[in-house]
Design a protein around this motif. Structure first.
Motif, PDB file in Angstrom:
ATOM      1  N   LEU A 111      72.370  27.501  40.526  1.00  0.00           N
ATOM      2  CA  LEU A 111      71.548  26.394  40.023  1.00  0.00           C
ATOM      3  C   LEU A 111      70.240  26.894  39.431  1.00  0.00           C
ATOM      4  O   LEU A 111      69.647  26.254  38.564  1.00  0.00           O
ATOM      5  CB  LEU A 111      71.257  25.392  41.143  1.00  0.00           C
ATOM      6  CG  LEU A 111      72.430  24.537  41.637  1.00  0.00           C
ATOM      7  CD1 LEU A 111      71.993  23.635  42.786  1.00  0.00           C
ATOM      8  CD2 LEU A 111      73.010  23.702  40.506  1.00  0.00           C
ATOM      9  N   ASP A 112      69.771  28.062  39.898  1.00  0.00           N
ATOM     10  CA  ASP A 112      68.509  28.614  39.398  1.00  0.00           C
ATOM     11  C   ASP A 112      68.658  29.267  38.028  1.00  0.00           C
ATOM     12  O   ASP A 112      67.658  29.479  37.332  1.00  0.00           O
ATOM     13  CB  ASP A 112      67.957  29.659  40.383  1.00  0.00           C
ATOM     14  CG  ASP A 112      67.465  29.037  41.683  1.00  0.00           C
ATOM     15  OD1 ASP A 112      67.371  27.794  41.729  1.00  0.00           O
ATOM     16  OD2 ASP A 112      67.216  29.795  42.636  1.00  0.00           O
ATOM     17  N   ALA A 113      69.887  29.608  37.652  1.00  0.00           N
ATOM     18  CA  ALA A 113      70.082  30.379  36.416  1.00  0.00           C
ATOM     19  C   ALA A 113      70.877  29.635  35.353  1.00  0.00           C
ATOM     20  O   ALA A 113      70.874  30.043  34.191  1.00  0.00           O
ATOM     21  CB  ALA A 113      70.791  31.696  36.737  1.00  0.00           C
ATOM     22  N   MET A 114      71.545  28.544  35.715  1.00  0.00           N
ATOM     23  CA  MET A 114      72.404  27.863  34.731  1.00  0.00           C
ATOM     24  C   MET A 114      71.564  27.125  33.687  1.00  0.00           C
ATOM     25  O   MET A 114      70.403  26.792  33.901  1.00  0.00           O
ATOM     26  CB  MET A 114      73.326  26.861  35.447  1.00  0.00           C
ATOM     27  CG  MET A 114      72.608  25.650  36.007  1.00  0.00           C
ATOM     28  SD  MET A 114      73.744  24.524  36.843  1.00  0.00           S
ATOM     29  CE  MET A 114      72.643  23.124  37.175  1.00  0.00           C
ATOM     30  N   THR A 115      72.180  26.882  32.527  1.00  0.00           N
ATOM     31  CA  THR A 115      71.558  26.075  31.475  1.00  0.00           C
ATOM     32  C   THR A 115      71.826  24.608  31.775  1.00  0.00           C
ATOM     33  O   THR A 115      72.985  24.200  31.917  1.00  0.00           O
ATOM     34  CB  THR A 115      72.144  26.429  30.095  1.00  0.00           C
ATOM     35  OG1 THR A 115      71.938  27.825  29.846  1.00  0.00           O
ATOM     36  CG2 THR A 115      71.475  25.613  28.998  1.00  0.00           C
ATOM     37  N   ARG A 116      70.765  23.841  31.893  1.00  0.00           N
ATOM     38  CA  ARG A 116      70.906  22.417  32.222  1.00  0.00           C
ATOM     39  C   ARG A 116      70.921  21.576  30.948  1.00  0.00           C
ATOM     40  O   ARG A 116      70.765  22.076  29.853  1.00  0.00           O
ATOM     41  CB  ARG A 116      69.756  21.970  33.136  1.00  0.00           C
ATOM     42  CG  ARG A 116      69.695  22.741  34.453  1.00  0.00           C
ATOM     43  CD  ARG A 116      68.472  22.336  35.269  1.00  0.00           C
ATOM     44  NE  ARG A 116      68.370  23.124  36.504  1.00  0.00           N
ATOM     45  CZ  ARG A 116      68.903  22.745  37.662  1.00  0.00           C
ATOM     46  NH1 ARG A 116      69.562  21.601  37.742  1.00  0.00           N
ATOM     47  NH2 ARG A 116      68.766  23.515  38.738  1.00  0.00           N
ATOM     48  N   ASN A 117      71.086  20.275  31.144  1.00  0.00           N
ATOM     49  CA  ASN A 117      71.065  19.305  30.038  1.00  0.00           C
ATOM     50  C   ASN A 117      72.051  19.673  28.938  1.00  0.00           C
ATOM     51  O   ASN A 117      71.735  19.645  27.744  1.00  0.00           O
ATOM     52  CB  ASN A 117      69.647  19.181  29.455  1.00  0.00           C
ATOM     53  CG  ASN A 117      68.641  18.706  30.486  1.00  0.00           C
ATOM     54  OD1 ASN A 117      68.938  17.825  31.287  1.00  0.00           O
ATOM     55  ND2 ASN A 117      67.460  19.300  30.484  1.00  0.00           N
TER      56      ASN A 117
END
Length: 384
Positions: free
Chosen positions: A298-304
């Motif tokens: 969750l700290d490294a993934m691309t969101r939105n």
């Protein structure tokens, strides 16, 4: 664009400066100081700033005319080699594209005329050849540069404005894809010409040749992708066989999947079937280096990540890929996409630039004369 930062907004467009632009200013300042002292350094830096002010005005010429046709320009970035206006798209109507393309050089011509007719500047080949010489008139050099920018941008090669005018003129007699391919080939031929001349001691021409060749190739590929995407549904091009990560997964879990699969990106999907983000291979490696195998994805993934229903046209997904600078576009079973989420839709796949490119290669190969002849010789695939 990475390595750039905003300095303000004008006419609805964000103005950004690439950090390498300051390296150019520093180099100009130091070089002029060594030859003429502080006064020469100040003149050199101010002259470069004046040139780039004209470059920004050039890009706003494109942006303001494009806005007449409902096309936004999210940002304009200053680079050491010039300016870059990021239009949402170019008009597909040839007459509109011609006006948008010519608007930039027209601004520089107007500036040159003002400097010559109103402020009394004189233009000569000498002024253009000795731009760094503070002994020559500042206004004369600036007027000469504006004329040079206008003429240089009218070279009929992508990404120059002249290349877009050429494509628009050709599109009046043929479809846009063929017009782009022909204009790109003309641009590549000019690039070879510049490269040949550059071999005789002008490295700047070699740089221009490489830039034009790559830009012409990229433009042809981009238009070809858009053409293919218009007639294909997302469900026919999306990736459906993939390994997903849970929101509580760690970098170690993702690393194991990376070794066991051929994926370069991993969807992070929650228990309700909703896409939370995309973890790319690069982000995974960075996470492993920073936090080890226990680092949360969750700290490294691309969101939105933008979402589209599988019934949407592929051109919609491609536009979101290009506009959003995201690694993938998520695909849902159905529903209406609203502000990055899809109502009533479960995540079922995703689309990347790579698999859209593969689809284009397959379509191109299938449409080749050899493939058509082979189909004709074998007869129909289904019984009549």
């Amino acid at each position: 664009m990475s390595w750039s930062f905003p300095i303000g907004r004008l006419f609805g467009s964000e103005i950004r400066i690439h950090v390498t632009f300051f390296l150019l200013l520093a180099w100009i300042g130091v070089a002029h100081y060594q030859t003429g002292g502080a006064a020469a350094a100040a003149d050199g830096v101010l002259f470069i700033l004046a040139i780039f002010a004209c470059v920004v005005a050039h890009e706003f010429g494109h942006a303001l005319v494009a806005r007449r046709y409902g096309i936004r320009t999210p940002d304009i970035t200053l680079l050491p080699i010039g300016g870059l206006a990021r239009l949402e798209r170019m008009p597909e109507k040839p007459s509109e594209e011609i006006l948008v393309a010519l608007a930039g050089p027209a601004v520089n011509v107007v500036f040159a005329l003002i400097l010559i007719l109103v402020l009394g500047a004189t233009v000569s080949p000498e002024a253009l050849a000795r731009l760094e010489d503070p002994q020559l008139s500042f206004l004369a050099r600036l007027a000469s540069v504006n004329l040079f920018i206008a003429l240089f941008n009218l070279i009929p090669a992508f990404p120059m404005d002249g290349g877009r005018v050429l494509r628009a003129v050709l599109a009046m007699r043929m479809n846009r894809v063929k017009a782009t391919e022909l204009a790109a080939r003309i641009g590549q031929a000019l690039a070879f010409g510049f490269g040949f001349l550059g071999l005789f001691g002008n490295p700047f021409l070699l740089f221009i040749a490489i830039f034009i060749y790559l830009a012409a190739t990229a433009e042809a590929q981009s238009v070809g992708l858009q053409d293919v995407a218009r007639g294909v549904r997302v469900r026919d091009a999306m990736i459906t066989r993939f390994s997903a990560l849970a929101p509580n997964a760690t970098a170690g879990d993702a690393a194991d999947l990376l070794l066991k699969t051929t994926q370069h990106e991993f969807p992070v999907v929650d228990g309700g079937g909703r896409l939370r983000g995309i973890l790319t291979r690069k982000s995974l490696i960075d996470l492993l280096a920073k936090e080890g195998r226990e680092g949360p994805v969750l700290d490294a993934m691309t969101r939105n990540i933008p979402l589209v229903p599988q019934s949407a046209w592929l051109s919609d997904a491609l536009k979101r890929l290009q506009d959003g600078s995201v690694p993938a576009v998520g695909v849902t079973e159905g529903g209406i996409t609203v502000a990055g989420t899809t109502e009533g839709g479960r995540f079922v796949g995703y689309v990347t630039s790579e698999n859209v490119g593969e689809l284009m290669m397959i379509r191109t190969a299938s449409a080749s004369p050899a493939a058509a002849g082979d189909r004709q010789e074998k007869g129909p695939l289904l019984p009549q």
